[in-house]
Design a protein around this motif. Sequence first.
Motif, mmCIF file in Angstrom:
data_model
loop_
_atom_site.group_PDB
_atom_site.id
_atom_site.type_symbol
_atom_site.label_atom_id
_atom_site.label_comp_id
_atom_site.label_asym_id
_atom_site.label_seq_id
_atom_site.Cartn_x
_atom_site.Cartn_y
_atom_site.Cartn_z
ATOM 1 N N ARG A 221 0.849 -1.275 0.019
ATOM 2 C CA ARG A 221 -0.101 -0.121 0.006
ATOM 3 C C ARG A 221 0.999 1.327 0.003
ATOM 4 O O ARG A 221 2.130 1.354 0.529
ATOM 5 N N ALA A 222 0.496 2.010 -0.746
ATOM 6 C CA ALA A 222 1.212 3.399 -0.704
ATOM 7 C C ALA A 222 -0.070 4.503 -0.774
ATOM 8 O O ALA A 222 -0.865 4.686 -1.345
ATOM 9 N N ASP A 223 0.379 5.709 0.124
ATOM 10 C CA ASP A 223 -0.661 6.705 0.281
ATOM 11 C C ASP A 223 0.072 8.013 0.193
ATOM 12 O O ASP A 223 1.298 7.922 0.163
ATOM 13 N N TYR A 224 -0.785 8.988 -0.438
ATOM 14 C CA TYR A 224 -0.311 10.237 -0.813
ATOM 15 C C TYR A 224 -0.957 11.391 -0.308
ATOM 16 O O TYR A 224 -1.963 11.279 0.064
ATOM 17 N N ALA A 225 -0.394 12.469 -0.227
ATOM 18 C CA ALA A 225 -1.099 13.707 0.064
ATOM 19 C C ALA A 225 -1.011 14.729 -1.111
ATOM 20 O O ALA A 225 -0.191 14.535 -1.804
ATOM 21 N N GLY A 226 -1.946 15.715 -1.252
ATOM 22 C CA GLY A 226 -2.169 16.504 -2.082
ATOM 23 C C GLY A 226 -3.107 16.147 -3.163
ATOM 24 O O GLY A 226 -4.039 15.421 -2.974
ATOM 25 N N VAL A 227 -3.083 16.810 -4.309
ATOM 26 C CA VAL A 227 -4.007 16.693 -5.515
ATOM 27 C C VAL A 227 -3.594 15.449 -6.321
ATOM 28 O O VAL A 227 -2.830 15.187 -6.343
ATOM 29 N N SER A 228 -4.800 14.536 -6.155
ATOM 30 C CA SER A 228 -4.521 13.514 -7.288
ATOM 31 C C SER A 228 -4.412 14.108 -8.858
ATOM 32 O O SER A 228 -4.914 14.924 -9.198
ATOM 33 N N GLY A 229 -3.585 13.383 -9.521
ATOM 34 C CA GLY A 229 -3.210 13.438 -11.027
ATOM 35 C C GLY A 229 -2.553 12.289 -11.646
ATOM 36 O O GLY A 229 -2.215 11.416 -10.935
ATOM 37 N N PHE A 230 -2.232 12.562 -13.077
ATOM 38 C CA PHE A 230 -1.583 11.804 -13.635
ATOM 39 C C PHE A 230 -0.246 11.428 -13.219
ATOM 40 O O PHE A 230 0.424 10.307 -13.132
ATOM 41 N N GLY A 231 0.554 12.615 -12.900
ATOM 42 C CA GLY A 231 1.823 12.695 -12.488
ATOM 43 C C GLY A 231 1.864 11.892 -11.064
ATOM 44 O O GLY A 231 2.826 11.158 -10.937
ATOM 45 N N LYS A 232 0.863 12.147 -10.050
ATOM 46 C CA LYS A 232 0.946 11.461 -8.860
ATOM 47 C C LYS A 232 0.827 10.147 -8.946
ATOM 48 O O LYS A 232 1.414 9.096 -8.346
ATOM 49 N N GLY A 233 0.023 9.693 -9.896
ATOM 50 C CA GLY A 233 -0.521 7.957 -10.132
ATOM 51 C C GLY A 233 1.025 7.484 -10.853
ATOM 52 O O GLY A 233 1.212 6.417 -10.237
ATOM 53 N N ARG A 234 1.546 8.071 -11.714
ATOM 54 C CA ARG A 234 2.908 7.480 -11.920
ATOM 55 C C ARG A 234 3.858 7.148 -11.163
ATOM 56 O O ARG A 234 4.501 6.384 -10.933
ATOM 57 N N GLU A 235 4.115 8.418 -10.201
ATOM 58 C CA GLU A 235 5.040 8.387 -9.236
ATOM 59 C C GLU A 235 4.844 7.392 -8.203
ATOM 60 O O GLU A 235 5.529 6.483 -7.837
ATOM 61 N N MET A 236 3.509 7.010 -7.632
ATOM 62 C CA MET A 236 3.102 6.192 -6.769
ATOM 63 C C MET A 236 3.367 4.962 -7.185
ATOM 64 O O MET A 236 3.588 3.981 -6.440
ATOM 65 N N THR A 237 2.801 4.630 -8.410
ATOM 66 C CA THR A 237 2.899 3.168 -8.996
ATOM 67 C C THR A 237 4.162 2.718 -9.124
ATOM 68 O O THR A 237 4.548 1.586 -8.804
#
Length: 347
Positions: A221-237
């Motif tokens: 599992r990975a959690d993030y703060a801030g706005v959702s978006g393509f860039g955040k999805g790429r980084e977290m994946t």
Amino acid sequence: MSDNPRRRSLTLRDVSEAAGVSEMTVSRVLRGRGDVSERTRAKVEAAARALGYVPNKIAGALASQRVNLVGVIVPSLSNLVFPEMLAGLQDGLEDTPLQPVVGATDYDPAKEERTLFEMLSWRPSGVVIAGLEHTAPARAMLAAAGVPVVEVMDVDGDPVDAAVGISHWRAGYQVGREIVARGYRRIGVIGTKVDGDHRARKRLEGVERALAEAGIGIAARADYAGVSGFGKGREMTAALLDGAPDLDFIFYTNDLTGAGGMLLCLERGLDVGEGIGLVGFNGFTLLDGLPRKLATVDSRRREAGQMAARIITGSWEFDGSDRRVELTPHFLAGDTMRTRPDSNEAG
């Protein structure tokens, strides 16, 4: 408007009786005027807060003591789920004199409380507010508003007045059952750290329950703060797969991060769908045109706004005492999950 007997506006007398002072003293305190001791001021403010009393800024200005506005309070305007609900609400109010006025809270309960206080002080004809979780003073203000109140986009809880939306827990549970039925076993999750995003939390809990019933746990599992978006999805994946390369499925609590994750997986040459399954949530049509159609759940946001308008204007009649309208979410398998062995779906 609503004929619900629970909707009665509080008065200065209610506050004066609760505080044990005169109505004149209450008026002076709430208007910030007059020579009132700090002890008395504190008593009045505490009583008003406990009751949910909000002063009327248009008192004496209008015979109806109401303006043709509907107060709308949402956590964010950058998250696409809320503008879509607002579009539905605007549709439903189109042929009425009512107009929505919007405030955003950034998922902050204290800010929601302050925004609600200011909106109610102008005596709107109704209130539409996202979610069912609020502070005790906010719930008191909603209960004492004297107008129809509709909590939207969630029905997993006890509404102050009325609620309309999907059950995020049941929607998540359905996704979990789909994951299991399609043969995935090593499940990863990418979610949000925002404490006030109760809907995302509930759908993740539903997914986890369905997986647990099949003897499957969350492998990473990975959690993030801030706005959702393509860039955040790429980084977290990328981070999730680098730490757990044997995952065969990823559940995203938001379509935008899911779309970014899908692009990352395709760039890495992964067999999206068969080798690794992906699913998002919310059914954003703006993702149409990507190389693959992301599996997702249509959360019926526009319809929730339209139904909220019907409740506010009194054109919807509830059947019985349960003032919740539960909409059915639509699971869309897209191109990023295996075909169920017990169906003929084309994706």
